[in-house]
Scaffold this active site. Structure first.
Site, PDB file in Angstrom:
ATOM      1  N   GLU A 157      -3.443  28.331   0.590  1.00 15.84           N
ATOM      2  CA  GLU A 157      -2.143  28.287   0.830  1.00 15.84           C
ATOM      3  C   GLU A 157      -1.107  28.060  -0.212  1.00 15.84           C
ATOM      4  OE1 GLU A 157       1.002  25.498   3.470  1.00 15.84           O
ATOM      5  OE2 GLU A 157      -1.205  25.752   4.056  1.00 15.84           O
ATOM      6  N   ASP A 180      -4.074  23.606   0.391  1.00 12.90           N
ATOM      7  CA  ASP A 180      -2.448  23.896   0.253  1.00 12.90           C
ATOM      8  C   ASP A 180      -2.278  23.491  -1.139  1.00 12.90           C
ATOM      9  OD1 ASP A 180       0.138  24.129   0.403  1.00 12.90           O
ATOM     10  OD2 ASP A 180       0.495  22.516   1.851  1.00 12.90           O
ATOM     11  N   GLU A 220       5.861  29.325   4.496  1.00 11.18           N
ATOM     12  CA  GLU A 220       6.474  28.241   5.017  1.00 11.18           C
ATOM     13  C   GLU A 220       7.907  28.251   4.401  1.00 11.18           C
ATOM     14  OE1 GLU A 220       5.891  24.188   2.610  1.00 11.18           O
ATOM     15  OE2 GLU A 220       3.876  25.254   3.030  1.00 11.18           O
ATOM     16  N   HIS A 258       0.500  24.180  -2.586  1.00 11.36           N
ATOM     17  CA  HIS A 258       1.820  23.805  -2.376  1.00 11.36           C
ATOM     18  C   HIS A 258       2.850  24.332  -3.609  1.00 11.36           C
ATOM     19  CE1 HIS A 258       4.705  21.029  -0.833  1.00 11.36           C
ATOM     20  NE2 HIS A 258       3.994  21.070   0.346  1.00 11.36           N
ATOM     21  N   HIS A 283       3.184  26.934   9.741  1.00 13.18           N
ATOM     22  CA  HIS A 283       3.367  25.862   9.225  1.00 13.18           C
ATOM     23  C   HIS A 283       3.938  24.882   9.921  1.00 13.18           C
ATOM     24  CE1 HIS A 283       5.820  23.398   6.273  1.00 13.18           C
ATOM     25  NE2 HIS A 283       4.682  23.229   5.539  1.00 13.18           N
TER      26      HIS A 283
END
Length: 416
Positions: A249, A223, A275, A225, A325
């Site tokens: 991700e 991730d 997400e 992010h 998510h």
């Protein structure tokens, strides 16, 4: 209309048409003459220094059935609780089983649509309405969504570290506990500073240590992010290819799909995102353009249970896998699982805790999800399958939470 667009439309119609699954369930609940009598929100603090808060809603009915939903948005919890409470004046006196109609009304009538606050508020209410319908019919929600598409749902947990050695140790522990997949950020920061070259280099060193520790078959989820610039994302993904991650991700920001398309053209790694996207409208173009291998809607943000099922159906027509998510509570986890079990193109499900924390056992009545050898078993209780203990919640009041505030070495604001 293309064949794929037709298949997506037909799949959604099977859920929501006058003869669809939701309509059939609603008809069965009619003899109860259910009416909403009240709606209350609860903000529950996780505890500890700068601990997270979780936002829940309970919807009460004239037959004593209560529904539970969640709408947690990190660092915006007080705003979320107010946004959810705004639906009190609309819902009281109405039949809670008219879920599709209520969703359309909550989404369309206020005119202002979209974003994390408005959509998460709708999601929280929608989940609670499904909980009521399932309890009224004595069935877990997944049965009302068409029944099982699988016997168990693969899960992944979280583990990180401050060095390659810590990463390897923590991930190996997760494997030894029976999990078959795990996720971490890998990209490093120095305090609140992200240094592009160093952060990528150290992230790859962490990834290499993890792959060597867990072996070839363990599923490594990464991730980023949204922390990486396009240059950083391309550099990281190219270097990471030899370690075969399951997916990377949120390597790009959500404002420009062509940034995601650029990364897609530069790497062979499976990509994932979603997400911070909302409703079927946010996911359709990503699926149509095959920009990712996994979509990751969050049930407490994307519009709720039925909207997430619609998103999964759109993805199914484009052969994109579904990997929700979920860094929230057992309410979010269970809501996700009900969709996972009934969804053919499901891939893997995120959880933020491993089902063995006393904090959650005390807060929720019903026991939460059941895990076995890295998989979740089908929820077997009516409705969502868990209830909120209001007395325990009242002992964990809201405390303001501030997210990490990342910068580049020159003081410029960085994404997170």
């Amino acid at each position: 209309m293309t064949r794929r667009e037709f298949l997506a439309t037909a799949g959604i119609a099977a859920l929501t048409s006058p003869e669809g699954l939701l309509a059939q369930a609603r008809e069965k609940a009619k003899p109860l003459h259910l009416k909403v009598t009240d709606l209350k929100t609860f903000i529950v603090n996780r505890g500890g220094v700068n601990g997270n808060n979780y936002v829940f809603v309970k919807i009460y009915t004239n037959q004593g059935i209560t529904g539970l939903g969640e709408g947690s948005v990190t660092s915006k919890e007080a705003t979320m609780a107010t946004a959810i409470q705004e639906h009190h004046r609309y819902l009281v006196g109405r039949d809670p089983c008219d879920i599709e109609m209520h969703w359309q009304a909550m989404y369309r009538w206020p005119r202002w649509r979209g974003g994390p606050i408005l959509n998460s508020a709708i999601s929280a209410v929608e989940i609670a309405l499904w909980d009521i319908l399932g309890q009224a019919l004595g069935q877990p929600i997944w049965r009302l969504l068409g029944g099982k598409a699988r016997d168990r749902v693969q899960m992944y947990v979280h583990a990180g570290g401050n060095s390659p050695q810590e990463y390897a140790k923590n991930w190996l522990r997760a494997k030894e506990e029976g999990w078959t997949g795990c996720k971490a950020g890998f990209i490093t920061t120095q305090g609140d500073v992200i240094e592009p070259v160093r952060s990528v280099r150290e992230g790859i060193a962490n990834l290499k240590a993890v792959r060597q520790a867990v072996g070839e078959d363990f599923r490594i989820c990464i991730d980023l992010h949204g922390k990486t610039t396009p240059t950083m994302a391309i550099d990281f993904c190219r270097r990471a290819e030899e370690y075969s991650p399951y997916f990377v991700e949120e390597a790009t920001q959500i404002e420009d799909l062509d940034e995601l398309a650029l990364l897609r053209s530069k790497t062979r790694i499976p990509l994932a995102t979603g997400e911070r996207l909302f409703t079927k409208y946010g996911f359709a173009p990503i699926c149509q353009r095959h920009l990712v291998d996994f979509i990751q809607p969050d049930v407490v943000h994307c519009g709720g249970i039925l909207e997430m099922k619609k998103i999964a159906t759109i993805a199914e027509t484009y052969r994109v896998e579904f990997a929700p998510h979920n860094p929230q509570s057992d309410v979010s986890t269970l809501a996700s699982l009900h969709v996972d079990f009934s969804t053919p193109n499901f891939g893997i499900q995120e959880i933020s805790h491993r089902g063995n924390e006393q904090y959650w056992t005390d807060l929720f009545q019903g026991g939460g999800p059941t895990y076995e050898k890295g998989y979740a078993l089908p929820p077997d209780r009516p409705g969502l399958g868990v209830g909120l203990d209001e007395a325990v919640a009242s002992k964990r009041p809201y405390q303001p939470h501030t997210r990490q505030q990342l910068r580049f070495p020159d003081g410029g604001i960085a994404d997170h």
